[in-house]
Design a protein around this motif. Structure first.
Motif, PDB file in Angstrom:
ATOM      1  N   ALA A 172       4.017   7.057  -7.029  1.00 16.81           N
ATOM      2  CA  ALA A 172       3.656   6.081  -5.994  1.00 16.81           C
ATOM      3  C   ALA A 172       3.619   6.743  -4.617  1.00 16.81           C
ATOM      4  N   LEU A 173       4.549   7.672  -4.379  1.00 14.75           N
ATOM      5  CA  LEU A 173       4.582   8.356  -3.080  1.00 14.75           C
ATOM      6  C   LEU A 173       3.405   9.320  -2.926  1.00 14.75           C
ATOM      7  N   VAL A 174       3.095  10.058  -3.990  1.00 14.30           N
ATOM      8  CA  VAL A 174       2.016  11.049  -3.897  1.00 14.30           C
ATOM      9  C   VAL A 174       0.655  10.348  -3.785  1.00 14.30           C
ATOM     10  N   ILE A 175       0.441   9.324  -4.598  1.00 13.01           N
ATOM     11  CA  ILE A 175      -0.859   8.631  -4.582  1.00 13.01           C
ATOM     12  C   ILE A 175      -1.004   7.777  -3.319  1.00 13.01           C
ATOM     13  N   GLY A 176       0.107   7.239  -2.835  1.00 10.96           N
ATOM     14  CA  GLY A 176       0.072   6.389  -1.637  1.00 10.96           C
ATOM     15  C   GLY A 176      -0.087   4.918  -2.006  1.00 10.96           C
ATOM     16  N   ALA A 177       0.212   4.073  -1.028  1.00 15.76           N
ATOM     17  CA  ALA A 177       0.187   2.633  -1.275  1.00 15.76           C
ATOM     18  C   ALA A 177      -1.249   2.129  -1.387  1.00 15.76           C
ATOM     19  N   ARG A 178      -1.411   0.980  -2.037  1.00 13.74           N
ATOM     20  CA  ARG A 178      -2.711   0.310  -2.071  1.00 13.74           C
ATOM     21  C   ARG A 178      -3.116  -0.066  -0.642  1.00 13.74           C
ATOM     22  N   ILE A 291      17.416  -4.474  -6.204  1.00  8.20           N
ATOM     23  CA  ILE A 291      16.562  -3.347  -5.813  1.00  8.20           C
ATOM     24  C   ILE A 291      15.096  -3.769  -5.849  1.00  8.20           C
ATOM     25  N   LEU A 292      14.740  -4.594  -6.815  1.00  2.97           N
ATOM     26  CA  LEU A 292      13.371  -5.110  -6.889  1.00  2.97           C
ATOM     27  C   LEU A 292      13.020  -5.936  -5.642  1.00  2.97           C
ATOM     28  N   MET A 293      13.971  -6.786  -5.228  1.00  2.00           N
ATOM     29  CA  MET A 293      13.735  -7.599  -4.035  1.00  2.00           C
ATOM     30  C   MET A 293      13.632  -6.715  -2.783  1.00  2.00           C
ATOM     31  N   TYR A 294      14.492  -5.694  -2.744  1.00  2.51           N
ATOM     32  CA  TYR A 294      14.501  -4.815  -1.576  1.00  2.51           C
ATOM     33  C   TYR A 294      13.238  -3.961  -1.539  1.00  2.51           C
ATOM     34  N   THR A 298       9.818  -2.589   1.419  1.00  2.00           N
ATOM     35  CA  THR A 298       9.709  -1.213   1.912  1.00  2.00           C
ATOM     36  C   THR A 298       8.253  -0.754   1.837  1.00  2.00           C
ATOM     37  N   ARG A 299       8.016   0.472   2.290  1.00  8.40           N
ATOM     38  CA  ARG A 299       6.671   1.024   2.233  1.00  8.40           C
ATOM     39  C   ARG A 299       6.343   1.644   0.873  1.00  8.40           C
ATOM     40  N   LEU A 300       7.343   1.680  -0.013  1.00  5.15           N
ATOM     41  CA  LEU A 300       7.120   2.288  -1.326  1.00  5.15           C
ATOM     42  C   LEU A 300       6.357   1.320  -2.224  1.00  5.15           C
TER      43      LEU A 300
END
Lengths: 433, 116
Positions: A172-178, A291-294, A298-300
């Motif tokens: 997810a970090l390498v590809i980047g967010a939608r 953790i799912l809610m948090y 976030t930007r992840l």
């Protein structure tokens, strides 16, 4: 050869194979309609591409040879894998393990859906299954160093779930967010798919866990019962959390709870008793839920929360295996709660080693694939959706406006069809709409 | 009073809504639509049958506004729906003879002014 074992393991292999299809529907329900098919295809294609990789090289890297770090090349192309073996034939063991490699790779799709180029994804999971999954499977099950250290991982909490969860974060970090992430609400388009997928996963997981006994014996029964009861406890606790925080109990939440409970019991399935399983399932709801809610704030953009559901629940399960293992049930080891703290260190070592190796390795594999091809689609294709841009098909289409291209009509029925890009219905005085 | 009808890309609808609300345009109706314009047809293949999809999914927005809101509404739609590619859509403005609010029977200006 034990015929009862063979019969059960045939069924178990089938069940685990079916999990990947269940995962496909679990994921597909959670994405937007324009990406349904692409999401299904990520999982279904893993059946083919990772499966063939397993037969050619993966099995040998995981289970061939005595080395403690990685298998060898002795079973490349299944050389020496035949119909003889212990209680079940080697060929059967290879097939059973192959289904694990496939679903572990497919799990990572959840972190990169709706934006990763399909060919890049295929290249990524094939290489990942060979250079990350196979060595880790060897460490824990193939006679590797974690096995000799005494780490307890019955059916793959570390190998499958922590591994996939960590890979998901890195991907997810390498590809980047939608492109719409955090700007627009992106809602699940077909929650019934997700619940159906969760049901298939649960059924398949009986093969995953009880099959990991590799025999039709008492331990298989124990793992089977635990696989049944742990997610039940997770459903209850997750629902209560949902009710407390939202005032309602949600379908997506319940489906997620099933997966979280199943993941958490995976490493413990053949080690804890049924009450231990209920405890474990109940406790596992808490870290994953929060953790799912948090994560969503976030930007992840781990889009379908592979890390919260698989990484975190896998971690919880692996730790609690060292706590709740009960010799009176499994006949071998006691956990912390039953007076033996010696398994905690290997458990934690295993978690850290797999997470570190997987994080670095996944980053490397993605960068390698990125050298040869673009990893993600352009913003315009992302807007149109990956069904059309990656597959030239749509998950949902009425067929309105579909005109046969020349060569596709039957002889004698041909009407003159203009070439693509030359609309025949250009309105008088009309421009581009 | 004018009736504004806009045909836009489905993926722009959230931006358009946001922009309309920022321009204080709150009363509108949207529907899914399919249309044909200058966009190149997408070629798709289903089990060996290759077709050109000559109708593209669009969203149709209908908004009845008083005169002073015509320009802000049109500008909001154009700004938010624009991508620069063929297929961004159209905005049509047409005269509106009368309008009624069903609940109260109010008409015209009062009927197209949202309740605060």
């Amino acid at each position: 050869m034990n015929q009862a074992d063979v019969a059960w393991m045939l069924v178990a292999t089938l069940l685990v194979l079916f999990m990947t299809a269940g995962l496909a529907f679990f994921y597909a329900g959670l994405v937007r309609a324009k990406n349904t098919l692409n999401t299904l295809m990520m999982c279904f294609a893993a059946l083919g591409f990772v499966g063939v990789g397993w037969v050619v090289l993966g099995y040998s890297l995981a289970f061939g040879g005595e080395n403690t770090v990685i298998g060898g090349l002795s079973n490349v192309m299944l050389r020496g894998v035949g119909l003889d073996g212990g209680n079940i034939p080697d060929l059967q063991f290879m097939a059973f393990q192959g289904t694990f490699a496939i679903i572990t790779s497919a799990l990572i799709a959840g972190a990169v859906v709706e934006r990763m180029r399909f060919p890049a994804f295929l290249a990524f999971i094939v290489i990942w299954s060979l250079v990350i999954y196979a060595p880790v499977a060897h460490w824990v099950w193939g006679g590797g160093w974690l096995e000799s250290l005494g780490a307890l991982d019955f059916a793959g909490g570390t190998v499958v779930h922590i591994n996939a969860g960590v890979a998901a974060v890195v991907a997810a970090l390498v590809i980047g967010a939608r492109k719409d992430y955090g700007k627009q609400a992106m809602l699940p388009h077909q929650i019934p798919f997700t619940m159906l997928g969760a049901a298939i996963l649960w059924i398949g997981w009986f093969g995953f866990n009880a099959g990991s006994a590799l025999a039709a014996d008492e331990i298989a029964v124990l793992a089977f019962a635990n696989t049944m009861f742990a997610p039940m406890a997770t459903i209850v606790v997750w629902s209560l959390l949902d009710y407390r925080h939202n005032g309602t109990i949600t379908g997506v939440g319940l489906a997620t709870a099933i997966v979280v409970g199943l993941v958490a019991i995976t490493p413990a399935a053949g080690f804890v008793g049924p009450i231990g399983a209920v405890t474990l399932g109940a406790v596992a709801a808490l870290p994953s839920y929060y953790i799912l809610m948090y994560r969503a704030r976030t930007r992840l953009d781990d889009s379908l929360d592979v890390f919260a559901a698989h990484g975190v629940a896998g971690l919880t399960g692996a730790l609690l295996t060292g706590v709740l293992a009960q010799q009176s049930w499994n006949g071998e080891v006691n956990g912390l709660l039953f007076g033996d703290a010696s398994h905690m260190v290997p458990q934690i070592t295993g978690i850290l080693a797999v997470a570190a190796f997987c994080a670095v390795g996944t980053f490397g594999v993605l960068k390698l694939v990125g050298l040869f091809t673009e990893l993600r689609v352009d913003a315009r294709s992302e807007g149109i959706g990956l069904d059309i841009t990656q597959h030239g098909e749509q998950g949902y289409t009425s067929g309105d406006g579909a005109i046969l291209v020349p060569g596709n009509e039957l002889p004698g029925t041909s009407i003159s069809v203009p070439a693509p890009g030359q609309p025949s219905l250009r309105p008088q005085g009309g421009g581009d709409a | 009073m004018k009736l504004i009808v806009a045909i836009i890309r489905p993926e722009r609808i959230n931006d358009v809504l946001k922009q309309l609300f920022m321009s204080e345009v709150y009363g509108l109706t949207i529907s899914d639509a399919k249309g044909h314009g200058g966009e190149r047809a997408q070629v798709e293949t289903y089990r060996g049958t290759t077709v050109r999809m000559e109708l593209t999914d669009k969203v149709r927005i209908e908004i009845a506004v008083s005169e002073e809101f015509v320009d802000p509404t049109v500008q909001a739609i154009i700004t938010a729906a624009h991508t620069g590619e063929v297929g961004d859509g159209k905005v049509f403005v047409m005269p509106l003879e009368a309008s009624y609010r069903i609940r109260t029977g109010e008409r015209d200006q009062a009927a197209v002014t949202p309740i605060r």
